[in-house]
Scaffold this motif. Structure first.
Motif, mmCIF file in Angstrom:
data_model
loop_
_atom_site.group_PDB
_atom_site.id
_atom_site.type_symbol
_atom_site.label_atom_id
_atom_site.label_comp_id
_atom_site.label_asym_id
_atom_site.label_seq_id
_atom_site.Cartn_x
_atom_site.Cartn_y
_atom_site.Cartn_z
ATOM 1 N N VAL A 100 -37.660 45.319 -5.460
ATOM 2 C CA VAL A 100 -37.146 44.170 -4.718
ATOM 3 C C VAL A 100 -38.337 43.553 -3.999
ATOM 4 C CG1 VAL A 100 -35.587 43.419 -2.882
ATOM 5 C CG2 VAL A 100 -34.867 45.223 -4.469
ATOM 6 N N HIS A 101 -38.442 42.246 -4.026
ATOM 7 C CA HIS A 101 -39.573 41.569 -3.399
ATOM 8 C C HIS A 101 -39.693 41.995 -1.935
ATOM 9 C CE1 HIS A 101 -39.815 39.186 -6.981
ATOM 10 N NE2 HIS A 101 -38.748 38.457 -6.705
ATOM 11 N N PRO A 102 -40.874 42.452 -1.518
ATOM 12 C CA PRO A 102 -41.041 42.911 -0.138
ATOM 13 C C PRO A 102 -40.644 41.878 0.918
ATOM 14 C CG PRO A 102 -42.896 43.633 -1.459
ATOM 15 C CD PRO A 102 -42.067 42.711 -2.326
ATOM 16 N N VAL A 103 -40.901 40.611 0.665
ATOM 17 C CA VAL A 103 -40.531 39.581 1.642
ATOM 18 C C VAL A 103 -39.011 39.471 1.763
ATOM 19 C CG1 VAL A 103 -40.618 37.607 0.034
ATOM 20 C CG2 VAL A 103 -41.100 37.269 2.473
ATOM 21 N N VAL A 104 -38.293 39.757 0.681
ATOM 22 C CA VAL A 104 -36.830 39.751 0.716
ATOM 23 C C VAL A 104 -36.337 40.955 1.528
ATOM 24 C CG1 VAL A 104 -34.742 40.006 -0.706
ATOM 25 C CG2 VAL A 104 -36.566 38.423 -1.400
ATOM 26 N N GLY A 144 -42.942 34.929 -3.693
ATOM 27 C CA GLY A 144 -44.167 34.210 -3.382
ATOM 28 C C GLY A 144 -44.038 33.189 -2.268
ATOM 29 N N GLU A 145 -42.860 33.079 -1.689
ATOM 30 C CA GLU A 145 -42.639 32.094 -0.622
ATOM 31 C C GLU A 145 -42.979 32.698 0.743
ATOM 32 O OE1 GLU A 145 -41.970 28.974 -0.920
ATOM 33 O OE2 GLU A 145 -41.464 28.927 -3.057
ATOM 34 N N GLU A 146 -43.236 31.818 1.693
ATOM 35 C CA GLU A 146 -43.473 32.249 3.069
ATOM 36 C C GLU A 146 -42.166 32.725 3.686
ATOM 37 O OE1 GLU A 146 -45.527 29.379 5.405
ATOM 38 O OE2 GLU A 146 -47.114 29.119 3.910
ATOM 39 N N PHE A 147 -42.294 33.544 4.724
ATOM 40 C CA PHE A 147 -41.134 34.176 5.347
ATOM 41 C C PHE A 147 -40.088 33.154 5.804
ATOM 42 C CE2 PHE A 147 -38.717 36.256 8.694
ATOM 43 C CZ PHE A 147 -38.315 37.402 8.031
ATOM 44 N N GLY A 148 -40.508 32.059 6.401
ATOM 45 C CA GLY A 148 -39.552 31.052 6.871
ATOM 46 C C GLY A 148 -38.710 30.485 5.735
ATOM 47 N N THR A 149 -39.320 30.269 4.591
ATOM 48 C CA THR A 149 -38.585 29.769 3.423
ATOM 49 C C THR A 149 -37.607 30.816 2.918
ATOM 50 O OG1 THR A 149 -40.444 28.351 2.825
ATOM 51 C CG2 THR A 149 -38.847 28.851 1.077
#
Length: 146
Positions: free
Chosen positions: A53-57, A115-120
């Motif tokens: 799972v994507h780490p940012v997710v 690949g998106e920034e955290f806010g997105t």
């Protein structure tokens, strides 16, 4: 949909590493809130699953108290999808179901958080949560009218 058999929901994207994982987690939470453990089954998967799972997710979901750290993307079969009552695709699918019974397919057309920034990613998370809540509101209405 009948009240005798559980409603089966599927959440699908290509990698099963972001949007569909969030959707499944929100659906599980919504199912628990409504005490529908016997009424709703949830499956999630991808057509070409990622390795994680994507780490940012994971980070975005942790922010709201939902832990995805133990989840792994998985492949989902056509048979699993054909057994669903509703399949939500995340905006990246060319899913075509050849099912004997009707499967309602909803394309939520969500942006990919990879690949998106955290806010997105946070905005995508909120949209996913809204879509899942709306799906459950629709299910409640259907189940009450049966």
């Amino acid at each position: 949909m009948t009240t005798d058999a559980p409603v089966r929901l599927g959440f699908v994207c290509v990698q099963n590493a972001g949007r569909s994982q969030m959707a499944a987690a929100f659906a599980e939470r919504e199912r628990d809130r409504r005490d529908w453990a016997e009424r709703v089954e949830i499956v999630t998967g991808g057509t070409h699953p990622a390795n994680e799972v994507h780490p940012v997710v994971v980070e975005a979901m942790n922010e709201i108290g939902v832990d995805l750290s133990g989840r792994m993307p998985r492949a989902i079969s056509s048979e699993e999808l054909a057994a669903c009552d509703v399949v939500a695709t995340m905006g990246c699918s060319t899913l075509e179901l050849d099912a004997e019974r009707s499967v309602e397919v909803r394309d939520w057309a969500l942006d990919d958080p990879h690949g998106e920034e955290f806010g997105t990613v946070r905005e995508i998370r909120e949209t996913v949560e809204d879509q899942v809540t709306a799906l459950f509101e629709d299910l409640e209405s259907r189940l009450e009218n049966e």
